[in-house]
Design an enzyme around this catalytic site. Structure first.
Site, short mmCIF file in Angstrom:
data_model
loop_
_atom_site.label_atom_id
_atom_site.label_comp_id
_atom_site.label_asym_id
_atom_site.label_seq_id
_atom_site.Cartn_x
_atom_site.Cartn_y
_atom_site.Cartn_z
N SER A 1 0.85 -1.19 0.00
CA SER A 1 0.00 0.00 0.00
C SER A 1 0.88 1.23 0.00
CB SER A 1 -0.93 0.01 1.22
OG SER A 1 -0.18 0.03 2.41
N GLY A 2 0.33 2.30 -0.51
CA GLY A 2 1.07 3.55 -0.57
C GLY A 2 0.13 4.72 -0.75
N VAL B 1 -2.63 -2.54 -3.16
CA VAL B 1 -2.48 -3.64 -4.10
C VAL B 1 -2.77 -4.95 -3.39
CG1 VAL B 1 -0.94 -4.82 -5.70
CG2 VAL B 1 -0.74 -2.35 -5.39
N ASP C 1 7.20 8.11 -13.40
CA ASP C 1 7.33 7.72 -11.99
C ASP C 1 8.18 6.46 -11.87
OD1 ASP C 1 6.97 8.11 -9.28
OD2 ASP C 1 5.14 6.89 -9.20
#
Length: 491
Positions: free
Chosen positions: A185-186, A191, A306
């Site tokens: 996670s972020g 995910v 990114d």
């Protein structure tokens, strides 16, 4: 797939049902109840089973606790549940096989899916869909099992580890996939590992909430549904061995769900941290693959914007493994002569021209080249070239390309690798090398590594010229016998 995510460092499977976990911590794995099978249109009793299991709420409903790795149901007396004359009318019972179906569960990781295997020529059904003799499907919470005919609904399956926080998934996701453990996670999403219930194929699904971004900050053109779907279709049609394949996407008013190819090896960042930096040969093998992924994307008019170790995934745990670039959530599809005007990316990997203009001026796909330099630096040393801990704000260091080879690991890194990093981390994007320049660089001319990459990618590489003694003698690029001298600061 794990993009914009932090590595999931927990080795024990976790669940939102913390109360349930606290109850089973002291029990052997084989005694943990992972599911229940309820009788729907047939009578069930414990007598006549091979291993009689505790009956829950006998007066209210007939059910069996499932705690073993497999559970067989059928007419034969050797099954875990024997379906006999006192369970079904004779007309229906005649169509039931000696072994009708089997439920299977990996009890080592209880968030893995439960599989139902069809053992009957007359067919076993899940929610009216035929499984097929010898085939298997994934069965989910509240799914209905039919015997010999889709309309004869015999059982209801209850998953004791169904995740409560995933109940609001769109129907297109919940009907098609079983959602397993969280991979990471972020800031930009969560995910999970998911499985196609029919094919049993694992995928990674990334859930991004739209309300995490201010509507006023996003150009209206980017919210145009037709434009969004055009970009999605392009992404779904990308075909390269080092680019993550998008399998499916579900767009709702509140969220976007991207179903992506699953990579067992996890994120490159996790590999770097666990090994405290990669060997130069391994770093070169990974970097070569990443560069070819970027070359392919740029040829398609796609700038990633990114690139970072979090968004680069590995096929497996081997050192020599296939590498894939993931997460195009911040990418934008542009024409070859176009520029991008949106400030995005991860600050420590973002190019100086983006920081210096605050995203108000134009910048090109050379931002990906800069990020590649930071990724290579990180792979070789397990450190970042720019950080606030180095005495001045990281943003100011990036604007001036001020970095040093501080870590002791740099002592064993070749001068040609250091020179390539210096060349890439150049403030002026016009003098920064192109992706083809990088692939032709002295450090990248390594026949052994190129051959390994070709074997992993199962394709012949172009643009990565294999080195020979004459190549190195005649090339115009200076090969340093000593590490390159420190450049003058850019004012």
């Amino acid at each position: 797939m794990a993009s914009n995510t932090e590595p999931d460092t927990q080795t024990q499977v976790t669940t939102q049902q913390s109360g349930l976990w606290s109850q089973i911590e002291s029990q052997p794995v084989e005694n943990v109840i992972w599911g229940r099978l309820y009788g729907k249109n047939l009578k069930i009793k414990t007598l006549g089973t091979k291993n009689p299991l505790p009956l829950i709420s006998r007066a209210a409903s007939c059910s069996y606790d499932l705690c073993n790795e497999s559970f067989h149901v059928g007419r034969g007396e050797d099954n875990d549940l024997c379906v006999g004359n006192d369970c079904l009318p004779k007309k229906i019972l005649a169509r039931i096989s000696k072994v009708q179906f089997c439920l299977q569960k990996d009890i080592v990781d209880l968030q893995n899916p439960t599989y139902i295997v069809d053992k009957s020529r007359n067919g076993t059904f899940v929610n009216g869909n035929l499984i097929g003799l010898g085939k298997q499907m994934i069965i989910k919470n509240d799914d209905i099992i039919g015997l010999s005919h889709p309309m004869f609904r015999a059982f209801v399956y209850k998953d004791q580890f169904a995740q409560n926080d995933l109940k609001d998934l769109p129907k297109a996701i919940s009907d098609t996939y079983y959602v397993g453990r969280k991979l990471g996670s972020g800031a930009c999403g969560v995910v999970h590992l998911v499985y196609d219930t029919k094919s049993c194929t694992p995928y990674a699904i990334k859930h991004v909430k739209k309300n995490g971004l201010a509507e006023s900050s996003r150009p209206k053109v980017l919210n145009d549904p037709q434009r969004v779907m055009n970009e999605v279709n392009i992404m779904k049609n990308l075909e390269h061995p080092c680019v993550i394949k998008m399998h499916d996407i579900v767009n709702t008013p509140d969220s976007v769900y991207m179903v992506l190819e699953y990579m067992k090896g996890g994120e490159l960042l996790g590999r770097i941290l666990s090994k405290k930096g990669l060997s130069e040969k391994t770093a070169k093998l990974y970097f070569l693959q990443i560069c070819h992924a970027v070359k392919y994307l740029h040829a398609k008019g796609i700038t990633h914007r990114d690139l970072k170790p979090d968004n680069i995934l590995l096929r497996d745990s081997d050192d020599e493994t296939l590498v894939k670039v993931s997460d195009f959530g911040l990418s934008k599809f542009v024409r070859k002569d176009s520029v991008m005007q949106t400030l995005c990316g991860t600050p420590l990997y973002v190019a100086p021209e983006v920081l210096m203009t605050g995203g108000r001026d134009s910048y090109t796909r050379k931002v990906d080249i800069w990020s590649l330099g930071v990724v290579l630096f990180t792979m070789l040393s397990a450190t970042l070239p720019f950080a606030d801990e180095y005495g001045s704000p990281a943003v100011e260091q990036i604007k001036r390309a001020k970095f040093q080879f501080r870590h002791h690991s740099w002592k064993s890194v070749s001068s040609t690798a250091k020179k390539l990093i210096y060349d890439i981390l150049t403030v002026d994007p016009n003098t920064r090398p192109t992706i083809d320049d990088i692939l032709r660089s002295t450090w990248m001319r390594d026949a052994e590594v190129i051959e390994k990459a070709e074997r992993l990618m199962q394709m012949k590489l172009t643009g990565s010229k294999k080195s020979s003694s004459s190549d190195i003698e005649n090339n115009n690029e200076k090969v340093f016998a000593e590490p390159p001298k420190k450049r003058q600061r850019t004012k």
